[in-house]
Design a protein around this motif. Structure first.
Motif, PDB file in Angstrom:
ATOM      1  N   PRO A  58       0.779  -1.240   0.017  1.00 12.70           N
ATOM      2  CA  PRO A  58       0.043  -0.024   0.124  1.00 12.70           C
ATOM      3  C   PRO A  58       0.885   1.127   0.116  1.00 12.70           C
ATOM      4  N   VAL A  59       2.053   1.129   0.459  1.00 15.11           N
ATOM      5  CA  VAL A  59       3.092   2.234   0.638  1.00 15.11           C
ATOM      6  C   VAL A  59       3.383   2.512  -1.005  1.00 15.11           C
ATOM      7  N   LYS A  60       3.950   1.639  -1.620  1.00 20.07           N
ATOM      8  CA  LYS A  60       4.359   1.597  -3.127  1.00 20.07           C
ATOM      9  C   LYS A  60       3.465   1.465  -4.165  1.00 20.07           C
ATOM     10  N   LEU A  61       2.462   1.222  -3.637  1.00 18.14           N
ATOM     11  CA  LEU A  61       1.129   1.253  -4.691  1.00 18.14           C
ATOM     12  C   LEU A  61       1.760  -0.086  -6.079  1.00 18.14           C
ATOM     13  N   ALA A  62       2.097  -1.121  -5.198  1.00 16.60           N
ATOM     14  CA  ALA A  62       2.871  -2.195  -6.004  1.00 16.60           C
ATOM     15  C   ALA A  62       2.148  -3.656  -5.748  1.00 16.60           C
ATOM     16  N   LEU A  63       2.400  -4.599  -6.893  1.00 13.33           N
ATOM     17  CA  LEU A  63       2.301  -5.804  -6.696  1.00 13.33           C
ATOM     18  C   LEU A  63       3.698  -6.546  -6.337  1.00 13.33           C
ATOM     19  N   GLY A  64       3.836  -7.482  -5.375  1.00 12.15           N
ATOM     20  CA  GLY A  64       4.986  -8.093  -4.962  1.00 12.15           C
ATOM     21  C   GLY A  64       4.627  -9.491  -5.324  1.00 12.15           C
ATOM     22  N   PRO A  65       5.869 -10.229  -5.081  1.00 12.43           N
ATOM     23  CA  PRO A  65       5.828 -11.720  -5.008  1.00 12.43           C
ATOM     24  C   PRO A  65       4.308 -12.358  -4.466  1.00 12.43           C
ATOM     25  N   LEU A  66       4.445 -13.622  -4.967  1.00 12.75           N
ATOM     26  CA  LEU A  66       3.455 -14.563  -4.157  1.00 12.75           C
ATOM     27  C   LEU A  66       3.903 -14.535  -2.764  1.00 12.75           C
ATOM     28  N   PRO A  67       2.801 -14.787  -1.759  1.00 14.90           N
ATOM     29  CA  PRO A  67       3.106 -15.169  -0.589  1.00 14.90           C
ATOM     30  C   PRO A  67       4.035 -16.100  -0.401  1.00 14.90           C
ATOM     31  N   THR A  68       4.932 -16.346   0.624  1.00 18.39           N
ATOM     32  CA  THR A  68       5.761 -17.403   0.707  1.00 18.39           C
ATOM     33  C   THR A  68       5.356 -18.847   1.025  1.00 18.39           C
ATOM     34  N   ASP A  69       4.103 -18.631   1.620  1.00 21.20           N
ATOM     35  CA  ASP A  69       3.504 -19.854   1.913  1.00 21.20           C
ATOM     36  C   ASP A  69       2.577 -20.519   0.812  1.00 21.20           C
ATOM     37  N   LEU A  70       2.665 -20.080  -0.430  1.00 13.79           N
ATOM     38  CA  LEU A  70       2.152 -20.723  -1.554  1.00 13.79           C
ATOM     39  C   LEU A  70       3.073 -21.601  -2.185  1.00 13.79           C
ATOM     40  N   ALA A  71       2.940 -22.460  -2.898  1.00 14.07           N
ATOM     41  CA  ALA A  71       3.705 -23.565  -3.228  1.00 14.07           C
ATOM     42  C   ALA A  71       4.425 -22.915  -4.516  1.00 14.07           C
TER      43      ALA A  71
END
Length: 216
Positions: free
Chosen positions: A188-201
């Motif tokens: 929400p600070v960078k208005l960005a999409l980052g990597p998938l959550p680490t708990d996803l395979a």
């Protein structure tokens, strides 16, 4: 090519760059993904079907309708739909409006300077924007310009860009943005999409961040 034509083309490329930057510009609630939503912006659901339709349009426009879409194309599409909705909502909240005439004039100036409709579409396809979405991206570019002028009247272009960016960060946090984990994580600070959550395979390859940063 005459000097006048070259000058018009440089101007159009500059306009197109502004639009492309706007495309890149831009804590929720609900069960994102469970009900077919790729994202929720405030009370607006962006469906996985909407994302898929635009991804398929990009592939078809490139002449590759049978290709498997890249992660970058899918992520860019989700991000663009989220930011388009955010900018539309933010403009409305500030009473900023853009007429169809302004959109048409901006669009036509760019198209003419680039050498025609196909050149215009090719430019936006490079940014993973399908032909049907170009006018919408022109509109949010103009809305962001108007927001910057409203928030930093008399300021330099960089001041206006920073003002618009800071307002969008605040507005996005107030509105709420929730992204389905399959598409990445929302910053929400960078208005960005980052990597998938680490708990996803399945990990995500490549840089999935939105490149826009405040003007410096």
């Amino acid at each position: 090519m005459t000097t006048a034509v070259m000058s018009r083309r440089r101007t159009a490329l500059g306009v197109a760059a502004v639009v492309a930057a706007a495309v890149a510009f831009l804590s929720g609630c609900g069960n994102v993904g469970d009900g077919g939503s790729a994202a929720i912006v405030g009370d607006t659901h962006i469906s996985i079907g909407d994302v898929d339709a635009q991804v398929q349009e990009v592939l078809a426009a490139r002449g590759n309708p049978n290709d498997r879409p890249s992660q970058g194309l899918v992520t860019d599409t989700v991000r663009r739909l989220v930011i388009t909705d955010l900018v539309n909502k933010a403009a409305q909240s500030k009473g900023v409006s853009v007429t169809q005439g302004q959109v048409d004039a901006y669009y036509n100036q760019t198209e003419a300077g680039l050498g025609g409709e196909q050149a215009m579409q090719d430019l936006f396809l490079q940014n993973n924007v399908p032909p049907s979405a170009i006018q919408g991206q022109v509109e949010i570019a103009l809305q962001l310009d108007e927001l910057g002028a409203l928030l930093a009247p008399g300021g330099a272009d960089a001041d206006k860009q920073n003002a618009a960016y800071e307002y969008m960060v605040s507005f996005a946090q107030q509105t709420g943005v929730d992204i389905s984990p399959r598409f990445g994580t929302w910053d929400p600070v960078k208005l960005a999409l980052g990597p998938l959550p680490t708990d996803l395979a399945t990990p995500v390859s490549g840089d999935l961040s939105i490149p826009l940063q405040p003007a410096g």
